[in-house]
Scaffold this motif. Structure first.
Motif, PDB file in Angstrom:
ATOM      1  N   LYS A   3       1.187   4.291   8.321  1.00 28.61           N
ATOM      2  CA  LYS A   3       0.273   3.148   8.380  1.00 28.61           C
ATOM      3  C   LYS A   3       0.783   2.045   7.453  1.00 28.61           C
ATOM      4  O   LYS A   3       1.045   2.297   6.277  1.00 28.61           O
ATOM      5  CB  LYS A   3      -1.145   3.575   7.970  1.00 28.61           C
ATOM      6  N   ARG A   4       0.915   0.851   7.997  1.00 29.56           N
ATOM      7  CA  ARG A   4       1.316  -0.299   7.181  1.00 29.56           C
ATOM      8  C   ARG A   4       0.148  -1.263   7.084  1.00 29.56           C
ATOM      9  O   ARG A   4      -0.334  -1.768   8.091  1.00 29.56           O
ATOM     10  CB  ARG A   4       2.534  -1.008   7.798  1.00 29.56           C
ATOM     11  N   ARG A   5      -0.273  -1.501   5.859  1.00 33.02           N
ATOM     12  CA  ARG A   5      -1.408  -2.406   5.638  1.00 33.02           C
ATOM     13  C   ARG A   5      -0.955  -3.616   4.831  1.00 33.02           C
ATOM     14  O   ARG A   5      -0.135  -3.490   3.925  1.00 33.02           O
ATOM     15  CB  ARG A   5      -2.528  -1.693   4.879  1.00 33.02           C
ATOM     16  N   TRP A  23       2.765   0.860   2.570  1.00 35.42           N
ATOM     17  CA  TRP A  23       3.159   1.825   3.578  1.00 35.42           C
ATOM     18  C   TRP A  23       2.586   3.179   3.169  1.00 35.42           C
ATOM     19  O   TRP A  23       2.961   3.737   2.132  1.00 35.42           O
ATOM     20  CB  TRP A  23       4.672   1.907   3.678  1.00 35.42           C
ATOM     21  N   ASP A  26       1.214   9.645   6.490  1.00 39.27           N
ATOM     22  CA  ASP A  26       0.159  10.173   7.346  1.00 39.27           C
ATOM     23  C   ASP A  26      -0.545  11.351   6.693  1.00 39.27           C
ATOM     24  O   ASP A  26      -1.734  11.562   6.876  1.00 39.27           O
ATOM     25  CB  ASP A  26       0.767  10.588   8.696  1.00 39.27           C
TER      26      ASP A  26
END
Length: 309
Positions: A3-5, A23, A26
């Motif tokens: 997941k990239r926020r 980054w 998971d």
């Protein structure tokens, strides 16, 4: 699935929001890494490397420094702050470090600094080194004191005459322009970055990379270099802090290994007990984007994993 926020962290300049990228693995997060990027680039250039580490359980975070990437306000590229820009950059790194610590309490935090970011990291260690589990110093150098003083005086003079936000082509040529000379005949102005032509072309075409530093920012950067040459607060660096110094043996910033070795010897001289250095024989400045980048990535992963045990 990594997941990239992307979000904003308030800058210490009191008015900017640091464009920050996280980054997230998971599964379980074992370690944390904060990246301090280089001059005239941005944090999303580290996407592939960060995803690789995140797949191994390392949460990676980094922001665009003031005057870079998505942090830029009002088109002020290559400008840190009206006053004390070098102090703001250091404090901003500490703010982002604090943010990820809150998100993942109890996890060991490492920091990686590349190029200009490595100089800021080395200064960071004299102020906040006790908060880190280790530091990765990449693409660094060790310029002579007369060069540092002359650079600061020239940048300050340009700022007085043309204004702090003036982007001098001459200053750019003086600081960065000579790096390509060792790679003539060159294909681009940035061949010194890497022997990986694809990576160099991506840099050349990136709109967030094609700008020049301002007189003010050069002054700020030379202030950091001067602090390092004067060994300011060096006694505050924890002597047991693990250090990993990486450079391409063909990197002109590190004087083709000579300046990197001086940095390594300095840390050994002051009593650092866990310091390792690798010079990659045919590599240039951007190790993370070189033709053998996967080997560099794995070396960094192995070093972090080893120091977690």
């Amino acid at each position: 699935m990594i997941k990239r926020r992307e979000f904003r962290v308030p800058s210490s300049d009191g008015k900017s929001g640091l464009h920050t990228v996280l980054w997230e693995p998971d599964g379980e997060v074992r370690q944390l890494l904060l990246i301090s990027h280089g001059m005239t680039e941005h944090i999303l250039r580290y996407d592939s490397f960060a995803r690789f580490l995140a797949e191994q359980g390392i949460a990676v975070i980094g922001h665009d420094h003031l005057g870079h990437g998505g942090t830029v306000q009002n088109g002020r590229y290559g400008y840190f702050a009206d006053k004390g820009g070098h102090v703001c950059v250091i404090r901003d790194l500490h703010r982002t470090a604090s943010r990820i610590r809150v998100m993942y309490p109890g996890r060991p935090l490492y920091m990686l600094g590349h190029s200009m970011g490595s100089f800021f990291l080395r200064r960071y260690l004299t102020l906040y080194g006790e908060e880190l589990a280790g530091a990765i110093i990449m693409g660094t150098g060790d310029q002579a004191m007369p060069i540092v003083i002359a650079g600061k005086l020239i940048a300050a003079s340009i700022g007085l005459i043309r204004g702090k936000e003036y982007q001098s082509k001459w200053m750019h040529q003086l600081v960065l322009g000579n790096y390509n000379r060792s790679f003539m005949p060159s294909r681009t102005d940035n061949d010194w970055l890497s022997k990986n032509c694809e990576s160099v072309d991506q840099y050349c075409s990136d709109p967030f990379c094609n700008f020049k530093f301002t007189a003010s920012a050069y002054c700020d950067f030379f202030n950091i270099m001067l602090d390092l040459k004067l060994h300011r607060q060096e006694d505050r660096i924890p002597r047991s802090l693990p250090l990993f110094i990486l450079s391409g043996a063909q990197d002109p910033v590190g004087e083709f290994g000579r300046g990197v070795r001086r940095v390594f010897r300095r840390y050994k001289k002051i009593g650092m007990t866990d310091t390792e250095m690798i010079l990659y024989p045919d590599d240039r400045h951007e190790l993370l984007n070189e033709t053998d980048k996967e080997a560099v990535w794995h070396d960094i992963l192995s070093w972090i994993t080893y120091h977690e045990l």
